[in-house]
Design a protein around this motif. Structure first.
Motif, PDB file in Angstrom:
ATOM      1  N   THR A   1       0.840  -1.206   0.000  1.00  0.00           N
ATOM      2  CA  THR A   1       0.000   0.000   0.000  1.00  0.00           C
ATOM      3  C   THR A   1       0.874   1.255   0.000  1.00  0.00           C
ATOM      4  OG1 THR A   1      -0.125  -0.031   2.407  1.00  0.00           O
ATOM      5  CG2 THR A   1      -1.866  -1.194   1.206  1.00  0.00           C
ATOM      6  N   GLY A   2       0.230   2.384  -0.285  1.00  0.00           N
ATOM      7  CA  GLY A   2       0.955   3.651  -0.271  1.00  0.00           C
ATOM      8  C   GLY A   2       1.969   3.757  -1.390  1.00  0.00           C
ATOM      9  N   ALA A   3       1.512   3.507  -2.635  1.00  0.00           N
ATOM     10  CA  ALA A   3       2.440   3.457  -3.759  1.00  0.00           C
ATOM     11  C   ALA A   3       3.194   4.776  -3.940  1.00  0.00           C
ATOM     12  CB  ALA A   3       1.679   3.104  -5.045  1.00  0.00           C
ATOM     13  N   ALA A   4       2.467   5.880  -3.916  1.00  0.00           N
ATOM     14  CA  ALA A   4       3.120   7.176  -4.124  1.00  0.00           C
ATOM     15  C   ALA A   4       4.099   7.483  -2.998  1.00  0.00           C
ATOM     16  CB  ALA A   4       2.069   8.279  -4.231  1.00  0.00           C
ATOM     17  N   ARG A   5       3.673   7.208  -1.761  1.00  0.00           N
ATOM     18  CA  ARG A   5       4.546   7.461  -0.619  1.00  0.00           C
ATOM     19  C   ARG A   5       5.812   6.614  -0.700  1.00  0.00           C
ATOM     20  NH1 ARG A   5       1.175   6.420   2.846  1.00  0.00           N
ATOM     21  NH2 ARG A   5       1.737   4.313   3.447  1.00  0.00           N
ATOM     22  N   ARG A   6       5.653   5.359  -1.101  1.00  0.00           N
ATOM     23  CA  ARG A   6       6.818   4.488  -1.197  1.00  0.00           C
ATOM     24  C   ARG A   6       7.778   4.982  -2.279  1.00  0.00           C
ATOM     25  NH1 ARG A   6       7.499  -1.530  -3.581  1.00  0.00           N
ATOM     26  NH2 ARG A   6       9.594  -1.910  -2.764  1.00  0.00           N
ATOM     27  N   ALA A   7       7.239   5.412  -3.427  1.00  0.00           N
ATOM     28  CA  ALA A   7       8.109   5.908  -4.493  1.00  0.00           C
ATOM     29  C   ALA A   7       8.929   7.101  -4.025  1.00  0.00           C
ATOM     30  CB  ALA A   7       7.268   6.279  -5.717  1.00  0.00           C
ATOM     31  N   VAL A   8       8.300   8.023  -3.300  1.00  0.00           N
ATOM     32  CA  VAL A   8       9.007   9.204  -2.812  1.00  0.00           C
ATOM     33  C   VAL A   8      10.003   8.817  -1.716  1.00  0.00           C
ATOM     34  CG1 VAL A   8       8.731  11.425  -1.660  1.00  0.00           C
ATOM     35  CG2 VAL A   8       7.110  10.742  -3.442  1.00  0.00           C
ATOM     36  N   THR A   9       9.604   7.901  -0.835  1.00  0.00           N
ATOM     37  CA  THR A   9      10.501   7.477   0.245  1.00  0.00           C
ATOM     38  C   THR A   9      11.763   6.825  -0.306  1.00  0.00           C
ATOM     39  OG1 THR A   9       8.622   7.133   1.743  1.00  0.00           O
ATOM     40  CG2 THR A   9      10.690   6.042   2.310  1.00  0.00           C
ATOM     41  N   VAL A  10      11.580   5.960  -1.294  1.00  0.00           N
ATOM     42  CA  VAL A  10      12.744   5.310  -1.916  1.00  0.00           C
ATOM     43  C   VAL A  10      13.645   6.349  -2.566  1.00  0.00           C
ATOM     44  CG1 VAL A  10      13.457   3.752  -3.772  1.00  0.00           C
ATOM     45  CG2 VAL A  10      11.615   3.078  -2.218  1.00  0.00           C
ATOM     46  N   LEU A  11      13.047   7.351  -3.207  1.00  0.00           N
ATOM     47  CA  LEU A  11      13.845   8.412  -3.810  1.00  0.00           C
ATOM     48  C   LEU A  11      14.682   9.139  -2.753  1.00  0.00           C
ATOM     49  CD1 LEU A  11      14.691  10.384  -6.060  1.00  0.00           C
ATOM     50  CD2 LEU A  11      12.590  11.669  -5.572  1.00  0.00           C
ATOM     51  N   LEU A  12      14.053   9.483  -1.633  1.00  0.00           N
ATOM     52  CA  LEU A  12      14.769  10.216  -0.591  1.00  0.00           C
ATOM     53  C   LEU A  12      15.921   9.389  -0.024  1.00  0.00           C
ATOM     54  CD1 LEU A  12      11.755  11.867   1.289  1.00  0.00           C
ATOM     55  CD2 LEU A  12      13.344  12.932  -0.338  1.00  0.00           C
ATOM     56  N   ARG A  13      15.714   8.084   0.122  1.00  0.00           N
ATOM     57  CA  ARG A  13      16.795   7.222   0.589  1.00  0.00           C
ATOM     58  C   ARG A  13      17.928   7.156  -0.417  1.00  0.00           C
ATOM     59  NH1 ARG A  13      12.915   2.198   2.437  1.00  0.00           N
ATOM     60  NH2 ARG A  13      12.246   3.002   4.471  1.00  0.00           N
ATOM     61  N   ALA A  14      17.572   6.913  -1.668  1.00  0.00           N
ATOM     62  CA  ALA A  14      18.601   6.768  -2.688  1.00  0.00           C
ATOM     63  C   ALA A  14      19.355   8.069  -2.916  1.00  0.00           C
ATOM     64  CB  ALA A  14      17.970   6.295  -4.003  1.00  0.00           C
ATOM     65  N   ALA A  15      18.643   9.201  -2.788  1.00  0.00           N
ATOM     66  CA  ALA A  15      19.263  10.498  -3.057  1.00  0.00           C
ATOM     67  C   ALA A  15      20.353  10.843  -2.054  1.00  0.00           C
ATOM     68  CB  ALA A  15      18.194  11.598  -3.059  1.00  0.00           C
ATOM     69  N   ARG A  16      20.413  10.114  -0.941  1.00  0.00           N
ATOM     70  CA  ARG A  16      21.477  10.343   0.040  1.00  0.00           C
ATOM     71  C   ARG A  16      22.774   9.627  -0.330  1.00  0.00           C
ATOM     72  NH1 ARG A  16      17.751   9.007   5.362  1.00  0.00           N
ATOM     73  NH2 ARG A  16      16.166  10.606   5.001  1.00  0.00           N
ATOM     74  N   THR A  17      22.772   8.904  -1.432  1.00  0.00           N
ATOM     75  CA  THR A  17      23.950   8.132  -1.835  1.00  0.00           C
ATOM     76  C   THR A  17      24.524   8.679  -3.137  1.00  0.00           C
ATOM     77  OG1 THR A  17      22.647   6.515  -3.091  1.00  0.00           O
ATOM     78  CG2 THR A  17      22.970   6.081  -0.747  1.00  0.00           C
ATOM     79  N   GLY A  18      25.830   8.661  -3.248  1.00  0.00           N
ATOM     80  CA  GLY A  18      26.487   9.162  -4.450  1.00  0.00           C
ATOM     81  C   GLY A  18      26.177   8.397  -5.716  1.00  0.00           C
ATOM     82  N   PRO A  19      26.144   7.036  -5.677  1.00  0.00           N
ATOM     83  CA  PRO A  19      25.867   6.302  -6.912  1.00  0.00           C
ATOM     84  C   PRO A  19      24.563   6.690  -7.582  1.00  0.00           C
ATOM     85  CG  PRO A  19      26.737   4.811  -5.254  1.00  0.00           C
ATOM     86  CD  PRO A  19      26.520   6.127  -4.575  1.00  0.00           C
ATOM     87  N   PHE A  20      23.549   7.060  -6.799  1.00  0.00           N
ATOM     88  CA  PHE A  20      22.271   7.447  -7.405  1.00  0.00           C
ATOM     89  C   PHE A  20      22.449   8.636  -8.337  1.00  0.00           C
ATOM     90  CE2 PHE A  20      18.557  10.245  -7.405  1.00  0.00           C
ATOM     91  CZ  PHE A  20      17.605   9.391  -7.938  1.00  0.00           C
ATOM     92  N   TRP A  21      23.181   9.655  -7.898  1.00  0.00           N
ATOM     93  CA  TRP A  21      23.342  10.859  -8.710  1.00  0.00           C
ATOM     94  C   TRP A  21      24.216  10.592  -9.922  1.00  0.00           C
ATOM     95  CZ3 TRP A  21      19.889  14.338  -7.976  1.00  0.00           C
ATOM     96  CH2 TRP A  21      19.301  14.464  -6.709  1.00  0.00           C
ATOM     97  N   LEU A  22      25.198   9.705  -9.795  1.00  0.00           N
ATOM     98  CA  LEU A  22      26.017   9.346 -10.952  1.00  0.00           C
ATOM     99  C   LEU A  22      25.203   8.548 -11.965  1.00  0.00           C
ATOM    100  CD1 LEU A  22      29.318   8.418  -9.102  1.00  0.00           C
ATOM    101  CD2 LEU A  22      28.961  10.383 -10.616  1.00  0.00           C
ATOM    102  N   LEU A  23      24.398   7.616 -11.479  1.00  0.00           N
ATOM    103  CA  LEU A  23      23.546   6.849 -12.385  1.00  0.00           C
ATOM    104  C   LEU A  23      22.506   7.739 -13.049  1.00  0.00           C
ATOM    105  CD1 LEU A  23      23.011   3.662 -10.191  1.00  0.00           C
ATOM    106  CD2 LEU A  23      24.179   3.744 -12.406  1.00  0.00           C
ATOM    107  N   ALA A  24      21.909   8.645 -12.265  1.00  0.00           N
ATOM    108  CA  ALA A  24      20.919   9.564 -12.830  1.00  0.00           C
ATOM    109  C   ALA A  24      21.555  10.494 -13.862  1.00  0.00           C
ATOM    110  CB  ALA A  24      20.257  10.368 -11.715  1.00  0.00           C
ATOM    111  N   GLY A  25      22.759  10.979 -13.569  1.00  0.00           N
ATOM    112  CA  GLY A  25      23.428  11.886 -14.507  1.00  0.00           C
ATOM    113  C   GLY A  25      23.809  11.211 -15.804  1.00  0.00           C
ATOM    114  N   THR A  26      24.379  10.007 -15.700  1.00  0.00           N
ATOM    115  CA  THR A  26      24.756   9.309 -16.934  1.00  0.00           C
ATOM    116  C   THR A  26      23.520   8.945 -17.749  1.00  0.00           C
ATOM    117  OG1 THR A  26      24.791   7.197 -15.723  1.00  0.00           O
ATOM    118  CG2 THR A  26      26.887   8.351 -15.976  1.00  0.00           C
TER     119      THR A  26
END
Length: 407
Positions: free
Chosen positions: A198-223
């Motif tokens: 349940t809480g699909a939208a909330r989960r999507a945003v929560t996962v984003l906030l967790r991943a955004a605290r890590t460097g690999p996420f921004w490198l993967l997003a940039g490439t």
């Protein structure tokens, strides 16, 4: 069934590059204005993906995909009656963008994670190649329709193709191996079907906030943003009108894009095989470097007719078109575990934002300078930057989500 579904849905992705010249001629809209409609489509394609992945965990793959195909068909069909540019943005940009975002590569990532524990790289490559196969099937037909009967029959064909897939999705597609009493391919034990999340939208945003605290996420997003800029935003949207600027018939240019789709299938499946055997970040660096080199040579190859150097570019570029997807998904899986499909959805969002920017800026550059040359050169330079970024991605997995949250 997933492969067939993506092939059928790929019809809508084949049309935007063929619409620029006919819409410019009929409505006198600038290429920048038409590019805006395409850019909204591409941006929503990406921004919808992570929420669609979460919705699949909540309502099931079959329901989400069936609704997405219906929305695509509605948006494409409504364009037949449009008379103003804002309608292009609404019908093709918003409706088709939302529907296609739910049919994005996050769909392939979700299916791969649920149904396979072995050979995931190869499976990802095959499912990614399905989009190119759809382009191969539909692009020559759509270009012929646009050339001989106008763009409206082509839009209707896209709508009917999306609708034709819906019954097969509803009757044949299953959400989980447990639905048919099977274990995931390569698994040693049977895995029960998980309860809906349940809480699909909330989960999507929560996962984003967790991943955004890590460097690999921004490198993967940039490439991946550069990947989208140099493929969907640039070549898929602007190659046909750029070739037409040099005197090449639209049908010939569209056929070249279809040939890219042929070699894309080969390159993406091979990339999936490589991803199962070699370090993903090194593969990404090689792919982006080779793509950048090919784009730097393209302005010198455009001509009124097809010649051997252009065919070499088409083959070379086609092998690299979406070869970046399997290693990118593998890195998401390595770094983010069970949240990888949603993380990849956000990475894909950056891919489509990059594509959207170039779809718009490419048309604007053509309006201002009378040429696409600047866009080709800039994209080649960006690919070189992406190759360097890929090599910086760390090898060790990021902490588990709970650990990251606690930190």
């Amino acid at each position: 069934m997933t492969f067939v579904t993506i092939v059928g849905a790929a019809a809508f992705a084949s049309l935007p590059g063929l619409l620029i010249e006919p819409l410019h001629a009929e409505f006198d809209w600038s290429r920048g204005t038409i590019g805006l409609g395409v850019s909204v489509n591409l941006a929503l394609y990406g921004l919808t993906a992570p929420f669609a992945a979460a919705l699949m965990d909540r309502f099931g793959i079959r329901r989400v995909v069936a609704v997405a195909l219906t929305v695509i068909a509605a948006g494409s069909l409504l364009t037949v009656w449009m008379t103003a540019a804002w309608q292009l943005v609404l019908y093709w940009g918003v409706l088709v963008g939302l529907g296609s975002g739910s049919m994005a590569l996050a769909f392939a990532a979700t299916v791969t994670n649920r149904w396979f524990t072995a050979r995931r790289g190869l499976v990802t490559g095959v499912l990614t190649a399905a989009s190119a196969s759809g382009q191969l099937v539909f692009l020559p037909l759509l270009s012929w329709l646009v050339q001989h009967h106008g763009w409206r029959p082509a839009a209707v064909t896209v709508a009917l193709s999306a609708l034709a897939v819906v019954p097969f999705v509803w009757l044949l597609l299953r959400d989980h191996p447990a639905d048919v009493g099977l274990a995931p391919y390569g698994a040693q034990e049977f895995a029960p079907k998980p309860a809906p999340v349940t809480g699909a939208a909330r989960r999507a945003v929560t996962v984003l906030l967790r991943a955004a605290r890590t460097g690999p996420f921004w490198l993967l997003a940039g490439t991946f943003a550069i990947c989208g800029a140099s493929t969907n935003g640039l070549v898929k949207t602007h190659f046909v009108p750029a070739a037409h600027d040099h005197g090449m018939p639209i049908t010939a240019a569209a056929s070249l894009l279809a040939v890219i789709g042929v070699f894309d299938v080969v390159g993406t499946v091979a990339s999936g095989w490589f991803t199962d055997r070699f370090e993903a970040r090194r593969l990404l660096a090689v792919y982006y470097a080779l793509r950048g080199v090919s784009l730097l040579f393209l302005p010198a190859l455009l001509a009124p007719s097809v010649h051997p150097p252009m065919l070499f570019f088409i083959v070379f570029y086609g092998l690299d078109w979406v070869a970046t997807v399997p290693p990118t998904i593998a890195l998401c899986r390595e770094q983010y575990g069970e949240d990888s499909a949603i993380v990849f959805g956000w990475v894909l969002a950056s891919h489509q934002v990059g594509a959207a920017l170039v779809a718009f800026l490419g048309g604007l550059a053509r309006d201002l300078t009378g040429s696409y040359d600047l866009v080709w050169y800039a994209s080649g330079a960006l690919c070189a930057l992406a190759a360097l970024m890929a090599m910086v991605i760390r090898r060790t997995p990021a902490p588990a989500p709970a650990t990251v949250a606690a930190a």
